[in-house]
Design a protein around this motif. Structure first.
Motif, PDB file in Angstrom:
ATOM      1  N   LEU A 272       4.211  -6.492  23.351  1.00 22.47           N
ATOM      2  CA  LEU A 272       5.653  -6.656  23.189  1.00 22.47           C
ATOM      3  C   LEU A 272       5.999  -7.662  22.105  1.00 22.47           C
ATOM      4  O   LEU A 272       6.949  -7.481  21.348  1.00 22.47           O
ATOM      5  N   SER A 273       5.226  -8.736  21.997  1.00 20.04           N
ATOM      6  CA  SER A 273       5.537  -9.796  21.035  1.00 20.04           C
ATOM      7  C   SER A 273       5.114  -9.463  19.615  1.00 20.04           C
ATOM      8  O   SER A 273       5.390 -10.233  18.689  1.00 20.04           O
ATOM      9  N   GLN A 274       4.467  -8.324  19.403  1.00 23.10           N
ATOM     10  CA  GLN A 274       3.943  -7.991  18.076  1.00 23.10           C
ATOM     11  C   GLN A 274       4.895  -7.141  17.247  1.00 23.10           C
ATOM     12  O   GLN A 274       4.576  -6.765  16.130  1.00 23.10           O
ATOM     13  N   GLY A 275       6.081  -6.839  17.787  1.00 23.70           N
ATOM     14  CA  GLY A 275       7.070  -6.103  17.021  1.00 23.70           C
ATOM     15  C   GLY A 275       6.776  -4.611  16.974  1.00 23.70           C
ATOM     16  O   GLY A 275       5.755  -4.131  17.472  1.00 23.70           O
ATOM     17  N   PRO A 276       7.682  -3.848  16.337  1.00 23.53           N
ATOM     18  CA  PRO A 276       7.562  -2.386  16.336  1.00 23.53           C
ATOM     19  C   PRO A 276       6.605  -1.825  15.300  1.00 23.53           C
ATOM     20  O   PRO A 276       6.349  -0.628  15.280  1.00 23.53           O
ATOM     21  N   GLY A 277       6.079  -2.641  14.393  1.00 25.80           N
ATOM     22  CA  GLY A 277       5.091  -2.153  13.438  1.00 25.80           C
ATOM     23  C   GLY A 277       5.657  -1.545  12.172  1.00 25.80           C
ATOM     24  O   GLY A 277       5.030  -0.665  11.570  1.00 25.80           O
ATOM     25  N   LEU A 278       6.835  -2.000  11.742  1.00 25.01           N
ATOM     26  CA  LEU A 278       7.440  -1.465  10.526  1.00 25.01           C
ATOM     27  C   LEU A 278       7.052  -2.253   9.274  1.00 25.01           C
ATOM     28  O   LEU A 278       7.322  -1.810   8.161  1.00 25.01           O
ATOM     29  N   GLY A 279       6.439  -3.423   9.437  1.00 23.11           N
ATOM     30  CA  GLY A 279       6.191  -4.323   8.311  1.00 23.11           C
ATOM     31  C   GLY A 279       5.434  -3.689   7.165  1.00 23.11           C
ATOM     32  O   GLY A 279       5.886  -3.716   6.013  1.00 23.11           O
ATOM     33  N   LEU A 280       4.261  -3.112   7.437  1.00 22.35           N
ATOM     34  CA  LEU A 280       3.463  -2.521   6.365  1.00 22.35           C
ATOM     35  C   LEU A 280       4.096  -1.248   5.820  1.00 22.35           C
ATOM     36  O   LEU A 280       3.862  -0.880   4.663  1.00 22.35           O
ATOM     37  N   THR A 281       4.906  -0.557   6.642  1.00 19.59           N
ATOM     38  CA  THR A 281       5.650   0.598   6.149  1.00 19.59           C
ATOM     39  C   THR A 281       6.607   0.155   5.050  1.00 19.59           C
ATOM     40  O   THR A 281       6.718   0.795   3.998  1.00 19.59           O
ATOM     41  N   VAL A 282       7.296  -0.959   5.282  1.00 23.20           N
ATOM     42  CA  VAL A 282       8.223  -1.493   4.292  1.00 23.20           C
ATOM     43  C   VAL A 282       7.464  -2.008   3.067  1.00 23.20           C
ATOM     44  O   VAL A 282       7.864  -1.754   1.925  1.00 23.20           O
ATOM     45  N   VAL A 283       6.357  -2.718   3.291  1.00 21.60           N
ATOM     46  CA  VAL A 283       5.534  -3.215   2.177  1.00 21.60           C
ATOM     47  C   VAL A 283       5.090  -2.052   1.296  1.00 21.60           C
ATOM     48  O   VAL A 283       5.175  -2.113   0.056  1.00 21.60           O
ATOM     49  N   ARG A 284       4.605  -1.004   1.931  1.00 24.99           N
ATOM     50  CA  ARG A 284       4.123   0.165   1.181  1.00 24.99           C
ATOM     51  C   ARG A 284       5.243   0.785   0.353  1.00 24.99           C
ATOM     52  O   ARG A 284       5.054   1.143  -0.812  1.00 24.99           O
ATOM     53  N   GLY A 285       6.450   0.902   0.944  1.00 19.81           N
ATOM     54  CA  GLY A 285       7.567   1.507   0.231  1.00 19.81           C
ATOM     55  C   GLY A 285       8.036   0.664  -0.940  1.00 19.81           C
ATOM     56  O   GLY A 285       8.353   1.190  -2.014  1.00 19.81           O
ATOM     57  N   ILE A 286       8.093  -0.656  -0.755  1.00 21.64           N
ATOM     58  CA  ILE A 286       8.523  -1.540  -1.843  1.00 21.64           C
ATOM     59  C   ILE A 286       7.518  -1.502  -2.990  1.00 21.64           C
ATOM     60  O   ILE A 286       7.895  -1.441  -4.173  1.00 21.64           O
ATOM     61  N   ALA A 287       6.236  -1.530  -2.658  1.00 19.01           N
ATOM     62  CA  ALA A 287       5.210  -1.440  -3.701  1.00 19.01           C
ATOM     63  C   ALA A 287       5.324  -0.120  -4.459  1.00 19.01           C
ATOM     64  O   ALA A 287       5.242  -0.088  -5.699  1.00 19.01           O
TER      65      ALA A 287
END
Length: 352
Positions: A272-287
């Motif tokens: 629960l404390s680790q979040g929904p897992g969107l971080g690398l999805t956003v990183v990948r899209g910005i790159a």
């Protein structure tokens, strides 16, 4: 005769190739449909690029263009044979429309205003208990703002509406100033910065800040046992590479295939404390919007390294602004790291 272990056979439904000495020696039917029926015998560098052909890790994951389309690759080495599995991430990350996002922003703005007033009043009264309560409320507000920011960015990436405005960014100064502020908020972590001297590129500084903050947040949230984070900047000719390396627990090899789309996989209460897992999805899209790719290398109990490349040749497809010096965006930093900062960072001291 190459002996293919069971874990590779179990994934044979994916496009899969085997490589040896830098050349393809086998491709299944799905891979041939993407790479061409004559792909066996071709070089790994020519098909997948230098990020894959020159990587030294035994197992890693990467987001790279293959035949003009981006694919998520999982690479595993067995002796002198390299197995590459690749697939497109076609599943939308979010099912939230603009009206929902706007409504959430309005509600969170009201919560933020109320928290600011309550926190200021508690400080004036000198009531530490109430101040602590409002600091906790403020942190929850920032956590929700971070989630909404990543949802909004992911939506823009997927539907092609992510705004990109280029300006001349002094990358060493940008990264040094950003990490210096973060190290003040997390003095328990040993931050090392190796960014060299002046290197100016055209980029969207606001999006790069989101990219770096998501990478650092991933380290601080997921890397159990973390004591050190190293941030490096590498000039690789046509692009620059932002590298974030931690000394935490690392990622199991069998979990590498899902690192760029964790939001689609099973969720349980213990995470629960680790979040929904969107971080690398956003990183990948910005790159990708900066003409680059993302490569993740990790070994269990040995730490994780993520490298995001940014092209120096973005062309004229984005609006340009005159160069402006980077200045610390404390609100943006508190938002980007809200999941991994103590409540004390959301007290009147840092809100002022």
């Amino acid at each position: 005769m190459i002996q293919i272990p069971y874990d590779i056979l179990s994934l044979s439904g994916e496009p899969t190739v085997l490589c040896k000495f830098g050349k393809l020696i086998f491709a299944n039917r799905s891979a041939e449909e993407i790479l061409g029926k004559d792909c066996v015998g071709k070089g790994v560098k020519a098909l997948f690029g230098p990020a894959i052909s020159e990587a030294q890790a035994s197992s890693f994951a990467a987001d790279v263009p293959v035949m003009g389309r981006h694919y998520i690759l999982r690479v595993t080495r067995i002796g002198d044979v390299q197995a590459i599995f690749f697939s497109r991430d076609e599943t939308p990350a979010v099912l939230m429309n603009d009206a929902f996002i706007c409504s959430m922003r309005n509600s969170l703005m009201n919560i933020g205003i109320a928290a600011d007033k309550g926190r200021l009043r508690a400080s004036q009264l000198g009531d530490r208990t109430i101040s602590a309560c409002f600091a906790s409320l403020t942190k929850s507000h920032y956590v929700m703002m971070r989630l909404l920011s990543n949802i909004s960015s992911a939506k823009g990436i997927l539907d092609g509406t992510l705004p990109v405005t280029l300006s001349a960014v002094d990358m060493p100064r940008f990264l040094s100033d950003l990490v210096e502020t973060i190290s003040m908020l997390r003095p328990d972590i040993d931050f090392h910065v190796n960014v060299g001297e002046k290197l100016i590129i055209d980029a969207d500084a606001a999006l790069l800040e989101i990219l770096v903050l998501n990478l650092l947040s991933n380290c601080l949230v997921h890397a159990r046992g973390l004591t050190r984070i190293s941030v490096s900047l590498i000039d690789s000719g046509d692009s620059v590479i932002i590298s974030v390396c931690d000394d935490g627990c690392g990622i199991k090899a069998e979990e590498l295939h899902s690192v760029f789309s964790r939001y689609r996989f099973a969720f349980d209460m213990k995470h629960l404390s680790q979040g929904p897992g969107l971080g690398l999805t956003v990183v990948r899209g910005i790159a990708e919007h900066h003409g680059g790719t993302v490569l993740l290398e990790s070994r269990e109990n040995s730490g994780t390294t993520v490298r995001a490349s940014i092209s120096k040749r973005l062309g004229s497809q984005y609006l340009r602004e005159p160069q402006a010096p980077y200045s610390d965006n404390m609100k943006g930093i508190l938002t980007g790291l809200a999941d991994c900062l103590p409540d004390g960072c959301f007290s009147e001291k840092f809100m002022d």
